[in-house]
Design a protein around this motif. Sequence first.
Motif, mmCIF file in Angstrom:
data_model
loop_
_atom_site.group_PDB
_atom_site.id
_atom_site.type_symbol
_atom_site.label_atom_id
_atom_site.label_comp_id
_atom_site.label_asym_id
_atom_site.label_seq_id
_atom_site.Cartn_x
_atom_site.Cartn_y
_atom_site.Cartn_z
ATOM 1 N N MET B 1 0.827 -1.212 0.000
ATOM 2 C CA MET B 1 0.000 0.000 0.000
ATOM 3 C C MET B 1 0.865 1.268 0.000
ATOM 4 S SD MET B 1 -3.231 0.927 2.418
ATOM 5 C CE MET B 1 -2.379 1.118 3.963
ATOM 6 N N TRP B 3 3.594 1.861 -1.628
ATOM 7 C CA TRP B 3 3.965 2.255 -2.987
ATOM 8 C C TRP B 3 2.777 2.864 -3.714
ATOM 9 C CZ3 TRP B 3 8.680 3.139 -3.966
ATOM 10 C CH2 TRP B 3 9.694 2.421 -3.305
ATOM 11 N N GLY B 4 1.606 2.318 -3.447
ATOM 12 C CA GLY B 4 0.394 2.894 -4.040
ATOM 13 C C GLY B 4 0.214 4.330 -3.586
ATOM 14 N N TRP B 68 -0.675 7.689 4.122
ATOM 15 C CA TRP B 68 -0.514 6.228 4.249
ATOM 16 C C TRP B 68 -0.531 5.809 5.721
ATOM 17 C CZ3 TRP B 68 3.992 3.956 6.445
ATOM 18 C CH2 TRP B 68 3.981 2.557 6.429
ATOM 19 N N PHE B 154 -5.131 5.227 -5.265
ATOM 20 C CA PHE B 154 -3.945 4.424 -5.602
ATOM 21 C C PHE B 154 -3.573 3.503 -4.428
ATOM 22 C CE2 PHE B 154 -3.377 7.189 -9.207
ATOM 23 C CZ PHE B 154 -2.682 6.419 -10.118
ATOM 24 N N ALA B 155 -3.693 4.022 -3.194
ATOM 25 C CA ALA B 155 -3.352 3.202 -2.025
ATOM 26 C C ALA B 155 -4.267 1.982 -1.945
ATOM 27 C CB ALA B 155 -3.464 4.043 -0.754
ATOM 28 N N LEU B 157 -5.801 0.534 -4.438
ATOM 29 C CA LEU B 157 -5.477 -0.389 -5.539
ATOM 30 C C LEU B 157 -4.286 -1.268 -5.171
ATOM 31 C CD1 LEU B 157 -5.836 1.887 -8.703
ATOM 32 C CD2 LEU B 157 -7.302 -0.011 -8.012
ATOM 33 N N ALA B 158 -3.336 -0.683 -4.412
ATOM 34 C CA ALA B 158 -2.115 -1.419 -4.071
ATOM 35 C C ALA B 158 -2.274 -2.242 -2.795
ATOM 36 C CB ALA B 158 -0.961 -0.441 -3.904
#
Lengths: 597, 159
Positions: B1, B3-4, B68, B154-155, B157-158
């Motif tokens: 997460m 990296w997302g 994050w 994005f978080a 998705l990852a």
Amino acid sequence: MNGRSDGFLPIRDYAAIGDGRTVALVGLDGAVDWLCLPDIDSPSVFGALLDDERGGRFVLAPSAMHSSVRRYLPETNVLETTHTTATGTVRVTDALTLPHGGLTPYRELARRVEGVDGSVEMSWRVEPRFAYGSKAAVFRRHGGIPVAADGRVAVAVSAWDAGDVVADAGALGASFTTSPASSAVLALSVADQEPLVFPRRGDVERRLEGTIASWRGWAAGRSYDGPWRDVVLRSALALKLLVFAPSGAIAAAATTSLPEEIGGGRNWDYRFSWPRDAAFTLQAFLSLGCGQEASAFFSWLLHASQLTHPRLQVLYRLNGGADAEERELALRGYRGSAPVRAGNGAAHQLQLDVYGEVLSAAAMYAKVNGGLDRDHGRRIAEIADLVCDLWREPDAGIWEVRSEPSHFVQSKMMCAVALDRAVALAEAGHLPSRSVGRWQEERRAVRAFVEANGFSKTKQSYVRAVGDDEVDASLLLAVSAGYDDPKAPRLTATVDAVRRELARGPLVQRYAGEDGLEGTDGAFVACSFWLVEALALQGRVDEASALMEELIALGNDVGLYAEEIDGASGAFLGNLPQGLSHLALINAAVAIEGAAS
Amino acid sequence: MIWGALVGGLVGTVVLTTGLRAASELGLTRMDLPFLLGTAVSVDRARAKLIGYALHFVFGLVFALGYWVVFAATGVSNAWFGALLGLLHALFAGTALVSVVLPVVHPRMGTGFDAAGDAPLLEPPGFMLVNYGRQTQLAMIVAHIAYGAIVGGFASLAA
């Protein structure tokens, strides 16, 4: 305020200061009545020049009755005005400062007040009106500094030793008294799409001195040493004010809608760049050793015209855009001369003479630079091809008449010049040569057309348009453009006819005929200098020199020219300062120097 | 997460910067974050803007790491939650970060501590950045909500 009639100063009472991005007009009475921000073609923030009640201005003057004299500091565009009252004398230095290291405001108008002798009570008042006077300013203090903003643009007023600032509706100002050797500073800082940078007094004074030094450095690089050097240099500095540094384009003038007739409707926006001026501009710049400015302008011209290539629009925006939609503004107009226009509807006219001027400029550029690059050469060749297709059409002519298109003789002459230059450039290897045969053939055809239809045997002159019998001052350009040998009998006779029929004293009218507009206009300053140049090129140096002297005496007190001068009163008419007038002055002086030597 | 969130931070900063720039073009604000950040380091306008853009992207990534941490602590990571954090981020920036902290740490910006004669060089932003245009906070809120939604998206998705 001193010297005002109906709230307006005579146009000749204005001097221009600038920074290569915008220009301010400062009246003899100390009022900044014109300033567009952030750029010369942006809406005005000080527009009292066109509406004394709603336009906005920055006044700085003695409170009591006074007399004023002024000058540019030698070899600069920094203005120095000396006001004398019954109690003393004070000196005001005005400049739009140039960046000199450090964090500088986006634009900055600096005004320094120095006591010379005695004591003088000075009053100042800053009244910005954004968007051509349509929005009053509301000052708020940000970090202790008064700031007024409208959308993208904001202005801040900083004052040092200039009295206790008092704000009222939409304006702020103060009064203070000078003494010998006292000094006060006012600065109008401008931001566009960014937070304001507030200057410190020392920064402003350093920039002011740096600005003076920068202008002197630029002036020292000019190479002209012929007759009337100071006048020519002043014209060069005036032209430099009109060079829009971010693009290299040259604005035709710093203003919009200063009228060609007081109270009339011939009011146009000249804050655009005209390709027609290309040849005059390159000729003048190269004569003065301004190779950098000449190259920048030629490159801008070819860049700007890319979207309309091979057709050339009559004018382009200073950033190279082709859009110049004309609209009327809600301003009263200079001494009631309405409408006030922004944009210029002449942009999309067909004016054939433009092609001759641009190809002449290309030839000059190629001569100085040893050629044209391949892409420029290809595009110039395609423009020449277009001239072959277009020259038989009627057009609006150099004067951008708004009557029906006509077969203007000067337009046809310049088509012949265009093709002549194309042939010469191709023969020198600077253009693709595939069309040379066609260019030569069409050049012969257009010349035959002009000689058969464009010369009046009764007038003994080329005429304004095919089918009429009037002369036109634009025909003088046939001499300098090299349509024929300058001393060819028909050209010599035409110069005499123009002088006989259109000159009143030293001043020359453009034409006497119909142009589709109501009213009349004054004598056109550029035409008057074109006559000087034509006489010089025909070897009539004494006549040219005498005329030049008379015309130089007609400039204003700081050597600026508007577009026109009223022959009877000597009043300036039209936009100021007018680039074409100053270009013509320079080229006339250079022609006399060349002929004399 | 993580990296997302970082990729989201990068993309979100692009969108935020573009949005604020568009608002500036529309005359809604004179806010120019790269200019404000860069002039803390350099007085050369061009260099300041360049440095300011670099700093802005670094801060965009640093804030994405902060998001994050919140996602990890709450166990919730999606675009809606990211958008909510973006709203809080914008309000924090407008009320404290840019309007109070930046003038104190910025060497060329005026504050209430400046004495007479020490005129500031840069116009201070004021509460809710209102000095830079009355629509500035609106533009900031919209841009930061978009930033937060992208980071959250994005978080998730990852994850």
